[in-house]
Design a protein around this motif. Structure first.
Motif, PDB file in Angstrom:
ATOM      1  N   LYS A 134      91.458  88.679 -16.168  1.00  0.00           N
ATOM      2  CA  LYS A 134      91.687  90.125 -16.254  1.00  0.00           C
ATOM      3  C   LYS A 134      90.503  90.893 -15.683  1.00  0.00           C
ATOM      4  O   LYS A 134      89.334  90.490 -15.819  1.00  0.00           O
ATOM      5  CB  LYS A 134      91.974  90.547 -17.695  1.00  0.00           C
ATOM      6  CG  LYS A 134      90.798  90.468 -18.648  1.00  0.00           C
ATOM      7  CD  LYS A 134      91.232  90.840 -20.071  1.00  0.00           C
ATOM      8  CE  LYS A 134      90.047  90.776 -21.036  1.00  0.00           C
ATOM      9  NZ  LYS A 134      90.464  91.057 -22.435  1.00  0.00           N
ATOM     10  N   ALA A 135      90.812  92.011 -15.051  1.00  0.00           N
ATOM     11  CA  ALA A 135      89.799  92.762 -14.303  1.00  0.00           C
ATOM     12  C   ALA A 135      88.683  93.304 -15.191  1.00  0.00           C
ATOM     13  O   ALA A 135      87.519  93.323 -14.809  1.00  0.00           O
ATOM     14  CB  ALA A 135      90.466  93.890 -13.531  1.00  0.00           C
ATOM     15  N   ALA A 136      89.027  93.760 -16.381  1.00  0.00           N
ATOM     16  CA  ALA A 136      88.049  94.448 -17.217  1.00  0.00           C
ATOM     17  C   ALA A 136      87.271  93.507 -18.133  1.00  0.00           C
ATOM     18  O   ALA A 136      86.505  93.963 -18.972  1.00  0.00           O
ATOM     19  CB  ALA A 136      88.766  95.499 -18.071  1.00  0.00           C
ATOM     20  N   SER A 137      87.429  92.221 -17.966  1.00  0.00           N
ATOM     21  CA  SER A 137      86.790  91.269 -18.871  1.00  0.00           C
ATOM     22  C   SER A 137      85.280  91.225 -18.657  1.00  0.00           C
ATOM     23  O   SER A 137      84.783  91.338 -17.543  1.00  0.00           O
ATOM     24  CB  SER A 137      87.382  89.876 -18.643  1.00  0.00           C
ATOM     25  OG  SER A 137      86.676  88.905 -19.390  1.00  0.00           O
ATOM     26  N   SER A 138      84.545  91.033 -19.758  1.00  0.00           N
ATOM     27  CA  SER A 138      83.090  90.882 -19.688  1.00  0.00           C
ATOM     28  C   SER A 138      82.690  89.410 -19.696  1.00  0.00           C
ATOM     29  O   SER A 138      81.502  89.087 -19.704  1.00  0.00           O
ATOM     30  CB  SER A 138      82.432  91.588 -20.878  1.00  0.00           C
ATOM     31  OG  SER A 138      82.877  91.011 -22.107  1.00  0.00           O
ATOM     32  N   PHE A 139      83.659  88.511 -19.677  1.00  0.00           N
ATOM     33  CA  PHE A 139      83.372  87.074 -19.714  1.00  0.00           C
ATOM     34  C   PHE A 139      82.622  86.642 -18.457  1.00  0.00           C
ATOM     35  O   PHE A 139      82.937  87.067 -17.337  1.00  0.00           O
ATOM     36  CB  PHE A 139      84.679  86.272 -19.825  1.00  0.00           C
ATOM     37  CG  PHE A 139      84.468  84.780 -19.836  1.00  0.00           C
ATOM     38  CD1 PHE A 139      84.153  84.126 -21.011  1.00  0.00           C
ATOM     39  CD2 PHE A 139      84.567  84.037 -18.666  1.00  0.00           C
ATOM     40  CE1 PHE A 139      83.945  82.742 -21.024  1.00  0.00           C
ATOM     41  CE2 PHE A 139      84.368  82.659 -18.671  1.00  0.00           C
ATOM     42  CZ  PHE A 139      84.053  82.011 -19.850  1.00  0.00           C
ATOM     43  N   GLY A 140      81.618  85.793 -18.637  1.00  0.00           N
ATOM     44  CA  GLY A 140      80.876  85.216 -17.525  1.00  0.00           C
ATOM     45  C   GLY A 140      80.393  83.835 -17.910  1.00  0.00           C
ATOM     46  O   GLY A 140      80.453  83.436 -19.072  1.00  0.00           O
ATOM     47  N   HIS A 141      79.892  83.088 -16.930  1.00  0.00           N
ATOM     48  CA  HIS A 141      79.405  81.734 -17.234  1.00  0.00           C
ATOM     49  C   HIS A 141      78.295  81.344 -16.276  1.00  0.00           C
ATOM     50  O   HIS A 141      77.955  82.084 -15.339  1.00  0.00           O
ATOM     51  CB  HIS A 141      80.554  80.719 -17.208  1.00  0.00           C
ATOM     52  CG  HIS A 141      81.243  80.593 -15.886  1.00  0.00           C
ATOM     53  ND1 HIS A 141      80.711  79.925 -14.816  1.00  0.00           N
ATOM     54  CD2 HIS A 141      82.454  81.061 -15.456  1.00  0.00           C
ATOM     55  CE1 HIS A 141      81.541  79.967 -13.801  1.00  0.00           C
ATOM     56  NE2 HIS A 141      82.611  80.663 -14.150  1.00  0.00           N
ATOM     57  N   ASP A 142      77.754  80.154 -16.498  1.00  0.00           N
ATOM     58  CA  ASP A 142      76.550  79.701 -15.814  1.00  0.00           C
ATOM     59  C   ASP A 142      76.795  79.037 -14.471  1.00  0.00           C
ATOM     60  O   ASP A 142      75.848  78.641 -13.791  1.00  0.00           O
ATOM     61  CB  ASP A 142      75.790  78.722 -16.716  1.00  0.00           C
ATOM     62  CG  ASP A 142      76.622  77.490 -17.069  1.00  0.00           C
ATOM     63  OD1 ASP A 142      77.864  77.542 -16.926  1.00  0.00           O
ATOM     64  OD2 ASP A 142      76.043  76.471 -17.508  1.00  0.00           O
ATOM     65  N   GLY A 143      78.044  78.864 -14.067  1.00  0.00           N
ATOM     66  CA  GLY A 143      78.342  78.219 -12.794  1.00  0.00           C
ATOM     67  C   GLY A 143      78.186  76.713 -12.815  1.00  0.00           C
ATOM     68  O   GLY A 143      78.032  76.102 -11.749  1.00  0.00           O
ATOM     69  N   CYS A 144      78.228  76.098 -13.989  1.00  0.00           N
ATOM     70  CA  CYS A 144      78.114  74.639 -14.107  1.00  0.00           C
ATOM     71  C   CYS A 144      79.153  73.974 -13.196  1.00  0.00           C
ATOM     72  O   CYS A 144      80.354  74.198 -13.344  1.00  0.00           O
ATOM     73  CB  CYS A 144      78.340  74.203 -15.553  1.00  0.00           C
ATOM     74  SG  CYS A 144      78.480  72.421 -15.795  1.00  0.00           S
ATOM     75  N   GLU A 145      78.684  73.165 -12.233  1.00  0.00           N
ATOM     76  CA  GLU A 145      79.586  72.582 -11.246  1.00  0.00           C
ATOM     77  C   GLU A 145      80.559  71.586 -11.868  1.00  0.00           C
ATOM     78  O   GLU A 145      81.716  71.492 -11.458  1.00  0.00           O
ATOM     79  CB  GLU A 145      78.777  71.899 -10.137  1.00  0.00           C
ATOM     80  CG  GLU A 145      78.047  72.880  -9.233  1.00  0.00           C
ATOM     81  CD  GLU A 145      77.413  72.190  -8.039  1.00  0.00           C
ATOM     82  OE1 GLU A 145      77.351  70.947  -8.035  1.00  0.00           O
ATOM     83  OE2 GLU A 145      76.989  72.905  -7.114  1.00  0.00           O
ATOM     84  N   ILE A 146      80.106  70.830 -12.860  1.00  0.00           N
ATOM     85  CA  ILE A 146      80.990  69.848 -13.492  1.00  0.00           C
ATOM     86  C   ILE A 146      82.101  70.557 -14.246  1.00  0.00           C
ATOM     87  O   ILE A 146      83.274  70.170 -14.169  1.00  0.00           O
ATOM     88  CB  ILE A 146      80.180  68.933 -14.426  1.00  0.00           C
ATOM     89  CG1 ILE A 146      79.211  68.081 -13.606  1.00  0.00           C
ATOM     90  CG2 ILE A 146      81.108  68.037 -15.250  1.00  0.00           C
ATOM     91  CD1 ILE A 146      78.270  67.248 -14.433  1.00  0.00           C
ATOM     92  N   THR A 147      81.758  71.628 -14.958  1.00  0.00           N
ATOM     93  CA  THR A 147      82.787  72.395 -15.649  1.00  0.00           C
ATOM     94  C   THR A 147      83.774  72.988 -14.664  1.00  0.00           C
ATOM     95  O   THR A 147      84.991  72.981 -14.896  1.00  0.00           O
ATOM     96  CB  THR A 147      82.150  73.504 -16.496  1.00  0.00           C
ATOM     97  OG1 THR A 147      81.233  72.926 -17.427  1.00  0.00           O
ATOM     98  CG2 THR A 147      83.212  74.292 -17.262  1.00  0.00           C
TER      99      THR A 147
END
Length: 542
Positions: free
Chosen positions: A469-482
């Motif tokens: 969703k456009a308005a989401s504040s979710f983010g992550h670390d870019g873990c390649e395995i994940t």
């Protein structure tokens, strides 16, 4: 996973610069930029020159007499969109491997040259080496295979190679046939397909493997690839793969190469900017402009027409062929590019309040932990004195997940962070989960069974929604395995229009995706329970 060259790697290293110059001098095509103007020298585009330079990159400690081991890369892979110029480029490389200066011949001290007349070519071309530059020489008996799933596919390379030979000085050294090309000293170039595997046992010095994105166990091309590599190892030869984007659900040869941990495999894959939608025409144009950059013969309007038509019925295929993305077909849970677009690495303060998601296995699948802050930042935590990622592949631990390491990681995380809640899937780990619940409290360590269809479906949908969703504040670390595990996850249908997650194939793991689902569900439940804010501790006098 070792990162792929995205077109930004520096080119400040020793390489056989003589090779692209030799190709420009000896390889000629009648069609240049889509116009027939008579035979023209094959001048490489910038991306082709980049790939050539990396493929022939010489190790600084290389010694005369070494063959494949003189180079930094034992083999290479180039992932580029449809009609971007892979075929003519690999034809030029094949010609060089046949009679050109592609083997390390020492370091120039000044005044050394490559004179074609010394190798039976009467074109008169002379290349003068700079002091300190690596020099090249041809194979004495080159044995080359051009390989694809069908003869039509091998024509992508074989036809421009035939034209290069007929249109220029190579005709003195190479004799063209329908299925093979005869080379000096009983060398040859053979065309090999899935229906002509009798040649696979032959020794080889160089192999082109075309369109490996469709090489799978089903069409027996996985065996072809491994057999050829064994033959190359015996001759100290090298190979080069080219392909469009592949379907991640098929576990193709291209995918295995892209995901290898080997550092002596060069990979070029220019992915489009993250977050652009292929279904949006304006954004699709930007994607095409990026992935076709440098291929001057390409008309983006023509590419748009083909892509738009294919998009109507085969959207995933259109995005793979023309957008150079790795997009799965039916049943995909979450497209990898949508997940990757949420990468926003950030530092966390000491004792940050987090939740944990744990999914364990024993001897087959992986075991892992993902963490998430209560404001929506998810990451793979590290543990121990060496700051190892909290991911355990049994193959890295003598075939079995190291339970003491996992326990040490859990202890470390509870010490380092303010862990509000941990959702742990108990199967195979009942004793450990019970121990953690006793140690840290059963309100903090919660047994969360992923085989519960209703709950697992809802948890997967929660994460899917918050990622897309456009308005989401979710983010992550870019873990390649994940990221890989997210890409491998498929929807397994269950009653009442629900689903749980399954693997795309037996070898394609999804465990870190499950950890992400559990961590995100834990974060949502903590917030819903009103536990997001740390409780104030009352001291004396309050």
């Amino acid at each position: 996973m070792v990162a792929a060259d995205d077109g930004t790697w520096p080119l400040d290293f020793p390489t056989l610069y003589v090779v692209p110059d030799w190709i420009a001098q000896h390889c000629r095509l009648e069609s240049v930029g889509g116009l027939v103007r008579g035979p023209q020298p094959f001048e490489m585009y910038d991306w082709q020159l980049r790939c050539t330079a990396h493929f022939y990159r010489v190790r600084t400690e290389a010694r005369i007499g070494q063959l494949s081991t003189a180079f930094c890369f034992r083999r290479g892979q180039v992932v580029a969109p449809q009609k971007s110029g892979k075929g003519p480029w690999t034809a030029g490389i094949t010609a060089a491997e046949a009679v050109g200066p592609v083997l390390f011949a020492g370091w120039a001290e000044g005044g050394e040259v490559h004179d074609c007349r010394s190798y039976g070519c009467g074109c008169g071309w002379v290349y003068e080496y700079e002091p300190g530059e690596p020099m090249g020489r041809p194979w004495s008996t080159p044995l080359i295979q051009i390989t694809a799933t069908s003869e039509d596919q091998t024509d992508n390379v074989y036809r421009p190679l035939q034209a290069m030979i007929r249109n220029g000085p190579l005709g003195e050294l190479m004799r063209v046939g329908e299925q093979f090309i005869r080379l000096p000293n009983d060398g040859r170039i053979d065309v090999v397909t899935s229906s002509a595997q009798s040649r696979l046992g032959n020794p080889v010095t160089f192999v082109i493997q075309d369109e490996t994105g469709i090489w799978t166990e089903t069409n027996k091309m996985t065996k072809v690839a491994t057999t050829q590599r064994r033959g190359l190892a015996g001759m100290s030869g090298r190979s080069l793969e080219t392909t469009n984007g592949w379907d991640p659900s098929e576990n193709s040869v291209a995918q295995k190469t892209a995901e290898t941990q080997a550092k002596d495999v060069y990979r070029f894959h220019r992915l489009p900017p993250k977050g652009l939608s292929y279904r949006n025409k304006a954004e699709r144009r930007k994607i095409h402009a990026h992935v076709y950059e440098g291929s001057r013969h390409i008309d983006l309007d023509a590419i748009e027409g083909e892509a738009a038509e294919l998009l109507e019925k085969e959207p995933a295929e259109a995005e793979r062929f023309f957008g150079n993305r790795l997009v799965a077909g039916m049943g995909t849970w979450l497209q990898q590019d949508r997940w990757d677009a949420r990468t926003q690495v950030r530092e966390l303060p000491e004792r940050a309040r987090v939740v944990l998601g744990f999914d364990g296995s024993d001897v087959d699948d992986w075991t892992g932990i993902r963490a998430e802050t209560l404001d929506g930042y998810q990451f793979t935590p590290t543990y121990g004195p060496d700051a190892r990622l909290a991911i355990w592949d049994p193959q890295d631990w003598q075939g079995q997940v190291p339970r003491l390491e996992v326990d040490a990681a859990v202890h470390d995380l509870f010490e380092r962070y303010d862990v509000v809640r941990m959702y742990a899937d108990p199967p195979y780990w009942e004793t450990e989960v019970d121990t953690w619940a006793d140690r840290y409290g059963d309100k903090r360590v919660v047994r969360w069974y992923t085989q519960r269809v209703v709950q697992m479906h809802a948890a997967c949908e929660r994460l899917l929604t918050d990622v897309t969703k456009a308005a989401s504040s979710f983010g992550h670390d870019g873990c390649e395995i994940t990221s890989l595990h997210v890409r491998n996850a498929r929807k397994a249908a269950r009653p009442s229009n629900r689903y749980v997650l399954r693997k795309a194939s037996v070898l394609q793991k999804i465990d870190l995706a499950v950890c992400s689902v559990l961590a995100h569900e834990a974060a949502g439940d903590v917030i819903a329970a009103g536990e997001a804010k740390a409780k104030r501790r009352r001291g004396r006098g309050f």
